[in-house]
Design a protein around this motif. Structure first.
Motif, PDB file in Angstrom:
ATOM      1  N   LYS A 113     -11.412  -0.541   1.577  1.00 55.04           N
ATOM      2  CA  LYS A 113     -11.081  -1.723   0.786  1.00 55.04           C
ATOM      3  C   LYS A 113     -12.291  -2.648   0.668  1.00 55.04           C
ATOM      4  O   LYS A 113     -12.561  -3.217  -0.395  1.00 55.04           O
ATOM      5  CB  LYS A 113      -9.916  -2.467   1.464  1.00 55.04           C
ATOM      6  CG  LYS A 113      -9.305  -3.553   0.625  1.00 55.04           C
ATOM      7  CD  LYS A 113      -8.459  -2.992  -0.514  1.00 55.04           C
ATOM      8  CE  LYS A 113      -8.247  -4.054  -1.581  1.00 55.04           C
ATOM      9  NZ  LYS A 113      -7.534  -3.524  -2.742  1.00 55.04           N
ATOM     10  N   GLN A 114     -13.015  -2.766   1.767  1.00 56.66           N
ATOM     11  CA  GLN A 114     -14.168  -3.654   1.747  1.00 56.66           C
ATOM     12  C   GLN A 114     -15.281  -3.123   0.843  1.00 56.66           C
ATOM     13  O   GLN A 114     -15.891  -3.876   0.087  1.00 56.66           O
ATOM     14  CB  GLN A 114     -14.688  -3.871   3.175  1.00 56.66           C
ATOM     15  CG  GLN A 114     -13.689  -4.669   4.000  1.00 56.66           C
ATOM     16  CD  GLN A 114     -14.163  -4.987   5.397  1.00 56.66           C
ATOM     17  OE1 GLN A 114     -15.063  -4.345   5.921  1.00 56.66           O
ATOM     18  NE2 GLN A 114     -13.550  -5.977   6.022  1.00 56.66           N
ATOM     19  N   ASN A 119     -18.507  -3.422  -4.028  1.00 54.22           N
ATOM     20  CA  ASN A 119     -19.057  -2.762  -5.223  1.00 54.22           C
ATOM     21  C   ASN A 119     -18.560  -3.411  -6.506  1.00 54.22           C
ATOM     22  O   ASN A 119     -19.265  -3.463  -7.504  1.00 54.22           O
ATOM     23  CB  ASN A 119     -18.725  -1.272  -5.227  1.00 54.22           C
ATOM     24  CG  ASN A 119     -19.488  -0.533  -4.145  1.00 54.22           C
ATOM     25  OD1 ASN A 119     -20.471  -1.040  -3.612  1.00 54.22           O
ATOM     26  ND2 ASN A 119     -19.032   0.654  -3.811  1.00 54.22           N
ATOM     27  N   GLU A 120     -17.326  -3.905  -6.472  1.00 53.77           N
ATOM     28  CA  GLU A 120     -16.758  -4.504  -7.683  1.00 53.77           C
ATOM     29  C   GLU A 120     -17.167  -5.953  -7.867  1.00 53.77           C
ATOM     30  O   GLU A 120     -17.265  -6.422  -8.997  1.00 53.77           O
ATOM     31  CB  GLU A 120     -15.227  -4.411  -7.651  1.00 53.77           C
ATOM     32  CG  GLU A 120     -14.721  -3.068  -8.132  1.00 53.77           C
ATOM     33  CD  GLU A 120     -13.207  -2.983  -8.071  1.00 53.77           C
ATOM     34  OE1 GLU A 120     -12.541  -4.043  -8.044  1.00 53.77           O
ATOM     35  OE2 GLU A 120     -12.702  -1.850  -8.025  1.00 53.77           O
ATOM     36  N   PRO A 124     -23.411  -4.583  -8.336  1.00 57.05           N
ATOM     37  CA  PRO A 124     -23.340  -3.143  -8.600  1.00 57.05           C
ATOM     38  C   PRO A 124     -24.374  -2.453  -7.700  1.00 57.05           C
ATOM     39  O   PRO A 124     -25.507  -2.930  -7.616  1.00 57.05           O
ATOM     40  CB  PRO A 124     -23.755  -3.034 -10.083  1.00 57.05           C
ATOM     41  CG  PRO A 124     -23.727  -4.416 -10.631  1.00 57.05           C
ATOM     42  CD  PRO A 124     -23.914  -5.354  -9.475  1.00 57.05           C
ATOM     43  N   PRO A 125     -23.998  -1.387  -6.986  1.00 49.88           N
ATOM     44  CA  PRO A 125     -24.960  -0.745  -6.079  1.00 49.88           C
ATOM     45  C   PRO A 125     -26.179  -0.225  -6.868  1.00 49.88           C
ATOM     46  O   PRO A 125     -26.017   0.297  -7.961  1.00 49.88           O
ATOM     47  CB  PRO A 125     -24.184   0.425  -5.486  1.00 49.88           C
ATOM     48  CG  PRO A 125     -22.765   0.235  -5.868  1.00 49.88           C
ATOM     49  CD  PRO A 125     -22.711  -0.682  -7.039  1.00 49.88           C
ATOM     50  N   GLU A 158     -25.184  -4.859 -15.802  1.00 45.00           N
ATOM     51  CA  GLU A 158     -24.936  -3.759 -14.860  1.00 45.00           C
ATOM     52  C   GLU A 158     -26.099  -2.762 -14.847  1.00 45.00           C
ATOM     53  O   GLU A 158     -26.512  -2.287 -13.798  1.00 45.00           O
ATOM     54  CB  GLU A 158     -23.618  -3.054 -15.201  1.00 45.00           C
ATOM     55  CG  GLU A 158     -22.436  -3.818 -14.629  1.00 45.00           C
ATOM     56  CD  GLU A 158     -21.085  -3.408 -15.200  1.00 45.00           C
ATOM     57  OE1 GLU A 158     -21.020  -2.482 -16.044  1.00 45.00           O
ATOM     58  OE2 GLU A 158     -20.086  -4.046 -14.807  1.00 45.00           O
ATOM     59  N   THR A 159     -26.618  -2.470 -16.030  1.00 46.53           N
ATOM     60  CA  THR A 159     -27.758  -1.552 -16.121  1.00 46.53           C
ATOM     61  C   THR A 159     -28.981  -2.143 -15.431  1.00 46.53           C
ATOM     62  O   THR A 159     -29.673  -1.466 -14.659  1.00 46.53           O
ATOM     63  CB  THR A 159     -28.077  -1.267 -17.608  1.00 46.53           C
ATOM     64  OG1 THR A 159     -26.904  -0.747 -18.225  1.00 46.53           O
ATOM     65  CG2 THR A 159     -29.213  -0.274 -17.760  1.00 46.53           C
TER      66      THR A 159
END
Ligand SMILES: [Zn+2]
Length: 403
Positions: A113-114, A119-120, A124-125, A158-159
């Motif tokens: 969950k964490q 990530n959300e 963004p990784p 995001e990119t």
């Protein structure tokens, strides 16, 4: 009773009939069981700290307002029960709290969950890339779509965050487009060099960027504690001769490679503090900046957060134990060799905006022939990642709510 439960199960997606709460660890842990799933464990002190009542929490400010001058760090849960998907807790400090099960599940302490939340909603990784992957990584966005469409704006961010680079094309022939783009997200980050800055060959220039000679790999302003996060470079005019290509290297990829291939050198580059400095005069105002930090900078999870790299802006004052100096140059030499191997050359088209992470991508420029007939005119502007990530989260929520 049995029939009633079956009926609820059949007509409701809610599993609240199956929820159970219990106290463990002498009041220090509250356990919530949801059907056959693993029980969720919530530390009592964390629950008390995050009480959602009006006294402890401000719905308007979306922040805690519990008075910590009275807070008991020894507080214990004395009584728990679940009714209508709400966990009710009676505390040893005579306070009562209520938490909705969805709120609790969303903050579950499970790794899964964490990670999902981070990530959300954190960032963004990032994904690293070498020279050979550049073609797959580089993406173009249409200027007017970024300006007009929130979905495209979010994709660009995001990119940029994932790969550290993105290009924006088909801009109007206007020297203010870098500012327009920055304003679409938030605002320009001002530095010693102003808000927007123009990169063109200037006679008698003091800064290497303002000469038409080669500009070797660097990040901008490594001598700032808060180095600008993102660079927006609008190629208002691009030189038509062979030179003037951009030099790009993913610094996070170099860090990853050196970690795998030379872990001891990686350690040195993560630990040895280097003095980055800049002594200059801009608009008749003298500046003297110093920031001390390693070449590779990590967060608490060991992920790269920033690369510092600049040959001209690395001070000859090197304030470390003398026995570390030669060792540092050995490690730095390996880093530089990998940078050479991974150096990508590409020429940005006139009118495009090259956007990239200034704390990740080493960048530079090949020499070019500057003359009246052959001009290169680039307008740059910086932004801070804080403002960019904030916009990204706001967009995510807005776009999700629209559907
Ligand atoms: Zn409360």
């Amino acid at each position: 009773m049995f029939k009633k439960l079956i009926g609820q199960r059949a007509f409701s997606t809610s599993f609240s009939w199956f929820l159970k709460a219990s106290i463990e660890g002498n009041g220090k842990v509250v356990s919530v069981n949801e059907g056959s799933k693993d029980p969720l464990k919530f530390p009592g002190i964390w629950l008390r700290d995050n009480c959602q009542c009006e006294v402890c929490y401000s719905e308007n400010a979306q922040s805690r307002r519990i008075d910590y001058s009275d807070f008991s760090f020894k507080v214990k849960a004395e009584n728990v029960e679940i009714t209508d998907k709400v966990l009710n807790v009676n505390w040893s400090d005579n306070h009562k709290s209520a938490y909705h099960i969805d709120w609790l599940t969303d903050r579950s302490f499970t790794k899964e969950k964490q990670e999902q939340y981070l990530n959300e909603f954190y960032r963004p990784p990032y994904q690293t890339w070498g020279k050979s992957k550049f073609k797959d990584v580089v993406k173009y966005f249409e200027f007017d779509e970024v300006i007009r469409d929130d979905k495209v704006l979010k994709e660009w961010i995001e990119t940029l965050s994932t790969y550290g680079i993105a290009l924006i094309r088909n801009t109007p022939k206007d020297k203010t487009v870098a500012r327009t783009l920055a304003n679409r997200i938030g605002f320009i980050r001002q530095t010693t060099y102003g808000e927007e800055y123009v990169v063109q060959a200037k006679p008698n220039a003091t800064n290497q960027a303002y000469l038409s000679a080669k500009l070797q790999w660097h990040i901008d302003l490594p001598y700032y504690e808060y180095a600008p996060g993102v660079n927006l470079l609008h190629f208002y005019e691009q030189t038509k001769t062979k030179g003037g290509s951009n030099i790009i290297v993913d610094g996070f990829n170099i860090a990853e490679r050196i970690k795998n291939q030379h872990p001891e050198d990686y350690q040195v580059l993560c630990e040895v503090v280097v003095d980055w400095n800049d002594i200059t005069v801009e608009q008749d105002i003298p500046y003297h900046n110093i920031w001390r930090a390693p070449v590779i900078n990590l967060d608490a999870d060991g992920n790269c957060t920033r690369i510092n790299f600049s040959i001209p802006q690395r001070d000859s004052h090197f304030n470390v134990d003398v026995d570390k100096v030669i060792r540092w140059y050995e490690a730095f030499g390996k880093f530089v060799n990998m940078v050479k191997e991974e150096t990508m050359l590409f020429k940005v088209n006139e009118g495009d905006i090259l956007t990239f992470s200034n704390v990740r991508l080493l960048h530079g420029r090949e020499a070019y022939d500057d003359s009246d007939a052959n001009v290169r005119y680039v307008v740059g502007a910086y932004m801070d990642w804080d403002i960019i990530y904030s916009k990204w989260r706001v967009l995510k929520n807005q776009l999700a709510n629209r559907h």
